[in-house]
Motif scaffolding. Structure first.
Motif, PDB file in Angstrom:
ATOM      1  N   ILE A 185       0.817  -1.226   0.000  1.00 14.87           N
ATOM      2  CA  ILE A 185       0.000   0.000   0.000  1.00 14.87           C
ATOM      3  C   ILE A 185       0.851   1.277   0.000  1.00 14.87           C
ATOM      4  O   ILE A 185       0.657   2.130  -0.860  1.00 14.87           O
ATOM      5  CB  ILE A 185      -1.000  -0.003   1.181  1.00 14.87           C
ATOM      6  N   PRO A 186       1.801   1.426   0.936  1.00 14.01           N
ATOM      7  CA  PRO A 186       2.572   2.682   0.915  1.00 14.01           C
ATOM      8  C   PRO A 186       3.347   2.882  -0.376  1.00 14.01           C
ATOM      9  O   PRO A 186       3.429   4.003  -0.876  1.00 14.01           O
ATOM     10  CB  PRO A 186       3.531   2.566   2.105  1.00 14.01           C
ATOM     11  N   LEU A 187       3.860   1.780  -0.939  1.00 15.10           N
ATOM     12  CA  LEU A 187       4.598   1.903  -2.201  1.00 15.10           C
ATOM     13  C   LEU A 187       3.702   2.472  -3.295  1.00 15.10           C
ATOM     14  O   LEU A 187       4.028   3.447  -3.965  1.00 15.10           O
ATOM     15  CB  LEU A 187       5.139   0.540  -2.629  1.00 15.10           C
ATOM     16  N   VAL A 188       2.523   1.839  -3.423  1.00 17.42           N
ATOM     17  CA  VAL A 188       1.579   2.294  -4.438  1.00 17.42           C
ATOM     18  C   VAL A 188       1.168   3.740  -4.151  1.00 17.42           C
ATOM     19  O   VAL A 188       1.112   4.580  -5.051  1.00 17.42           O
ATOM     20  CB  VAL A 188       0.345   1.365  -4.460  1.00 17.42           C
ATOM     21  N   ALA A 189       0.930   4.044  -2.852  1.00 17.20           N
ATOM     22  CA  ALA A 189       0.477   5.393  -2.491  1.00 17.20           C
ATOM     23  C   ALA A 189       1.545   6.429  -2.826  1.00 17.20           C
ATOM     24  O   ALA A 189       1.247   7.449  -3.444  1.00 17.20           O
ATOM     25  CB  ALA A 189       0.136   5.440  -1.000  1.00 17.20           C
ATOM     26  N   VAL A 190       2.792   6.157  -2.423  1.00 12.23           N
ATOM     27  CA  VAL A 190       3.860   7.132  -2.680  1.00 12.23           C
ATOM     28  C   VAL A 190       4.038   7.322  -4.181  1.00 12.23           C
ATOM     29  O   VAL A 190       4.045   8.446  -4.689  1.00 12.23           O
ATOM     30  CB  VAL A 190       5.188   6.669  -2.036  1.00 12.23           C
ATOM     31  N   LEU A 191       4.139   6.198  -4.909  1.00 13.03           N
ATOM     32  CA  LEU A 191       4.371   6.299  -6.346  1.00 13.03           C
ATOM     33  C   LEU A 191       3.237   7.035  -7.045  1.00 13.03           C
ATOM     34  O   LEU A 191       3.462   7.899  -7.891  1.00 13.03           O
ATOM     35  CB  LEU A 191       4.548   4.909  -6.955  1.00 13.03           C
ATOM     36  N   ILE A 226       0.961  11.561  -9.911  1.00  8.93           N
ATOM     37  CA  ILE A 226      -0.180  12.443 -10.199  1.00  8.93           C
ATOM     38  C   ILE A 226       0.193  13.904  -9.953  1.00  8.93           C
ATOM     39  O   ILE A 226       0.047  14.761 -10.829  1.00  8.93           O
ATOM     40  CB  ILE A 226      -1.391  12.027  -9.345  1.00  8.93           C
ATOM     41  N   ASN A 227       0.718  14.185  -8.754  1.00  5.90           N
ATOM     42  CA  ASN A 227       1.043  15.586  -8.448  1.00  5.90           C
ATOM     43  C   ASN A 227       2.190  16.104  -9.291  1.00  5.90           C
ATOM     44  O   ASN A 227       2.208  17.275  -9.668  1.00  5.90           O
ATOM     45  CB  ASN A 227       1.394  15.740  -6.966  1.00  5.90           C
ATOM     46  N   GLY A 228       3.156  15.233  -9.560  1.00  2.00           N
ATOM     47  CA  GLY A 228       4.282  15.674 -10.368  1.00  2.00           C
ATOM     48  C   GLY A 228       3.882  15.921 -11.807  1.00  2.00           C
ATOM     49  O   GLY A 228       4.222  16.945 -12.396  1.00  2.00           O
ATOM     50  N   LEU A 237      11.980  -1.829  -4.528  1.00  2.00           N
ATOM     51  CA  LEU A 237      11.861  -0.440  -4.994  1.00  2.00           C
ATOM     52  C   LEU A 237      11.551   0.509  -3.848  1.00  2.00           C
ATOM     53  O   LEU A 237      12.022   1.643  -3.816  1.00  2.00           O
ATOM     54  CB  LEU A 237      10.740  -0.333  -6.024  1.00  2.00           C
ATOM     55  N   LEU A 238      10.740   0.019  -2.910  1.00  2.00           N
ATOM     56  CA  LEU A 238      10.407   0.831  -1.727  1.00  2.00           C
ATOM     57  C   LEU A 238      11.675   1.360  -1.076  1.00  2.00           C
ATOM     58  O   LEU A 238      11.712   2.483  -0.578  1.00  2.00           O
ATOM     59  CB  LEU A 238       9.668  -0.018  -0.698  1.00  2.00           C
ATOM     60  N   ALA A 239      12.720   0.527  -1.079  1.00  2.00           N
ATOM     61  CA  ALA A 239      13.972   0.923  -0.430  1.00  2.00           C
ATOM     62  C   ALA A 239      14.742   1.924  -1.272  1.00  2.00           C
ATOM     63  O   ALA A 239      15.614   2.622  -0.769  1.00  2.00           O
ATOM     64  CB  ALA A 239      14.838  -0.312  -0.171  1.00  2.00           C
ATOM     65  N   ALA A 240      14.436   2.010  -2.571  1.00  2.00           N
ATOM     66  CA  ALA A 240      15.226   2.863  -3.451  1.00  2.00           C
ATOM     67  C   ALA A 240      14.639   4.268  -3.600  1.00  2.00           C
ATOM     68  O   ALA A 240      15.297   5.158  -4.104  1.00  2.00           O
ATOM     69  CB  ALA A 240      15.350   2.212  -4.828  1.00  2.00           C
ATOM     70  N   ILE A 241      13.397   4.457  -3.159  1.00  2.00           N
ATOM     71  CA  ILE A 241      12.790   5.792  -3.271  1.00  2.00           C
ATOM     72  C   ILE A 241      13.520   6.741  -2.330  1.00  2.00           C
ATOM     73  O   ILE A 241      13.711   6.434  -1.157  1.00  2.00           O
ATOM     74  CB  ILE A 241      11.290   5.731  -2.935  1.00  2.00           C
TER      75      ILE A 241
END
Lengths: 290, 316
Positions: free
Chosen positions: A40-46, A51-53, B125-129
């Motif tokens: 979830i956080p991965l999808v949310a951050v990405l 979107i905002n970028g 990838l989570l670790a690379a952000i």
């Protein structure tokens, strides 16, 4: 209507399933939930970055200077140049250093006490917090030269990248088949010739992949840059003056109260994430192809 | 050249010069390899010497007082040390169970390899952000999202000291949660590696004795992989303690200690991030002292992790 049916189904299940299997199923569900929670956080951050970028993205961000507080428009052309400059300086310092050290560890002293000790120290070095490396670079370069500079920032990033480069280069060299070396030595080559003309060329694609990943990560590192390269509102004129970088710009503009600056922070994040994403996928693709 | 008997001409001579080159090359690479270790020493030495004035002035009271006054030149980092420990602890509390869950999910045969590989890649990838991107996301997404939850905790459980202050947006709990997201991939990846390394025969033996999947996991596989998992957790702890940007952006950067995790606070790394650029005199030295403490803390944790992981890998 469905409820009695459901109840019998439950009863049947209970009777056919022992508590042991039931426990097993419950735990299985819990691990699925864990995996979902992690994604979830991965999808949310990405998705937020995308979107905002993308919504504030325009090509002129790459060519213009940052806007003054309160003004709209502008870009981060100078920060992009600054990031390439600091990461470039870091590469010049750390890649030769790291690869030569790796040659020693993988080719000449493999599986010795000395190599083991250095590997251990390399791992410990990679665990040193990046902000502490920043403090070290501040004392070592900024205090000595009397100014924040791209060189100081590059030095900090070089220290940060060094353990990664040593490790990936060592692994790449060690994965070159032993036959290569034996064949070279059988033909009368010296260790220097074997290493430089046979083993190193064979290992180079893997080394480049590892180095690329390290570079992409270094480009996003902010903590060591904060008080080494510092920042600037102008284009880079010299490596011996404060230099803007993408990571620092995202940090400054994220905490700024102006909408146009916050938008640029999102676009900047998009660029940094895209950089990491593209290199990760590219390196994966290269590894799989080989 | 004068020393060598002259009758054997070119061949030996060439091999002699190339032997010198060969030796020089080995020495050169050796110097760089030892240089890597030297860098670590240089960091400790340089940060240590720059911290010396503050160490002489404040001694151990630096660790036990929380007053940080630039005007009076009185510095104590208790608030920050407390903040570093508490945020890291919250992060571990959340990330350890979920991370091990993810590791089990990825090491058991739940998914076909074709789907498993992309999931492993995504978690890596989570670790690379970049940390600063997490910080940006934290400011604009996570803080507004968590605020109602913080208010709910405060109104319903405000009698517990942990939740005794009204949340103002940024705070220790936000920092802890964002750290947990950032260290999760480390725990998941290393735990998965050690779970996968458990020999298949052990699992088959357990199944053969009639154990269910989870009886096997809890009584056989997890104990076998235990030290590797602990090593991974230690590495993650070291990362959490040193993490700077995301924490600086969401913790609020206040210099007061409160038992409540809903209050604002600061960590050693956020203190360095905020103050270094404009600092001078004894303040720089005090910041170096704080950096030295952080260096020492992470060093101990990382060395322990390294030793645990090594002992584990030797056993298999």
């Amino acid at each position: 209507m469905a409820s009695p049916e459901f109840a019998t189904a439950l009863n049947m299940k209970r009777s056919s399933m022992s508590p042991r299997t039931l426990f097993s199923s419950v735990m299985t569900v819990i691990t699925f939930v864990c995996a979902a929670l992690a994604l979830i956080p991965l999808v949310a951050v990405l998705s937020y970055v995308l979107i905002n970028g993308a919504s504030s993205f325009r090509l002129s961000v790459f060519t213009q200077l940052p806007p003054a507080p309160g003004l709209t428009g502008g870009g981060f052309g100078n920060a992009l140049v600054g990031t390439f400059l600091t990461v470039g300086i870091a590469s010049l310092l750390s890649i030769p250093f790291g690869v030569l050290a790796a040659i020693f560890l993988a080719e000449f002293y493999r599986d010795t006490k000395l190599a083991e000790t250095i590997n251990f120290l390399t791992n410990v070095l990679s665990g040193v917090p990046s902000i502490v490396i920043g403090a070290f670079a501040y004392a070592f370069v900024v205090l000595a030269t009397g100014t924040f500079s791209a060189v100081a920032g590059g030095f900090a990033l070089a220290v940060l990248m060094l353990p990664t480069i040593v490790r990936t280069a060592t692994e790449s060299l060690e994965s070159v088949p032993r036959d290569f070396r034996q064949a070279a030595i059988g033909l009368g080559a010296t260790r220097f010739q074997t290493t430089v003309q046979i083993v190193l060329p064979a290992a180079i694609p893997a080394i480049i992949t590892g180095v690329m990943l390290a570079l992409a990560r270094a480009a996003g590192e902010t903590a060591p840059i904060l008080f080494t390269a510092s920042t600037s509102r102008y284009w880079v004129r010299s490596v011996w003056e404060p230099t803007a970088t993408m990571a620092r710009l995202v940090f400054d503009f994220a905490t700024a109260p102006y909408k146009s600056q916050q938008e640029l922070a999102w676009v900047g994040s998009l660029v940094l994430v895209a950089l990491v994403l593209v290199t990760s996928i590219l390196s994966r693709w290269i590894v799989r192809k080989r | 050249m004068a020393t060598s008997p002259s009758q054997t001409a070119m061949p030996t001579e060439r091999s002699q010069s190339s032997r010198v080159l060969d030796k020089a090359f080995v020495w050169l690479t050796g110097a760089f390899a030892i240089g890597v270790g030297f860098v670590l020493l240089a960091i400790a030495f340089r940060v240590g010497t720059d911290a010396l004035p503050a160490i002489q002035k404040f001694g151990l009271s630096f660790l036990t007082t929380s007053r940080w006054s630039v005007n009076d030149e009185v510095f104590g980092a208790l608030t920050q040390i407390y903040g570093t420990l508490v945020t890291s602890f919250i992060a571990l509390l959340i990330a350890v169970p979920i991370g091990i869950g993810v590791a089990l999910f990825l090491s058991e045969d739940y998914l076909p390899p074709r789907i498993k590989q992309p999931v492993v890649f995504l978690i890596e990838l989570l670790a690379a952000i970049p940390s600063v991107v997490y910080g940006l996301w934290g400011i604009f997404v996570l803080i507004p999202l968590l605020k109602p939850f913080g208010i709910w905790l405060n109104t319903n459980f405000g009698w517990i000291p942990l939740f005794s202050t009204a949340p103002s947006g940024p705070g220790i709990y936000v920092a802890g949660i964002i750290l947990s997201i950032m260290i999760l991939p480390i725990i998941a990846a290393i735990s998965r590696d050690s779970l996968v390394a458990v020999p298949a025969e052990i699992r088959q033996a357990a199944y053969g004795l009639g154990a269910t999947r989870w009886e096997t996991i809890f009584q056989v596989i997890l104990p076998a992989a235990f030290s590797g998992i602990v090593g991974g957790i230690m590495l993650a702890l070291g990362r959490a303690m040193g993490e700077t940007m995301a924490v600086t952006m969401v913790i609020g950067n206040s210099n007061s200690i409160s038992p409540s995790i809903l209050s604002q606070g600061s960590t050693v790394s956020s203190l360095l991030a905020n103050q270094f650029a404009e600092a001078g005199g004894l303040q720089v030295s005090s910041l170096m002292y704080a950096a030295l403490i952080l260096f020492g803390l992470t060093l101990v944790v990382n060395v322990l992790a390294e030793i645990i992981v090594r002992r584990f890998s030797l056993k298999l």
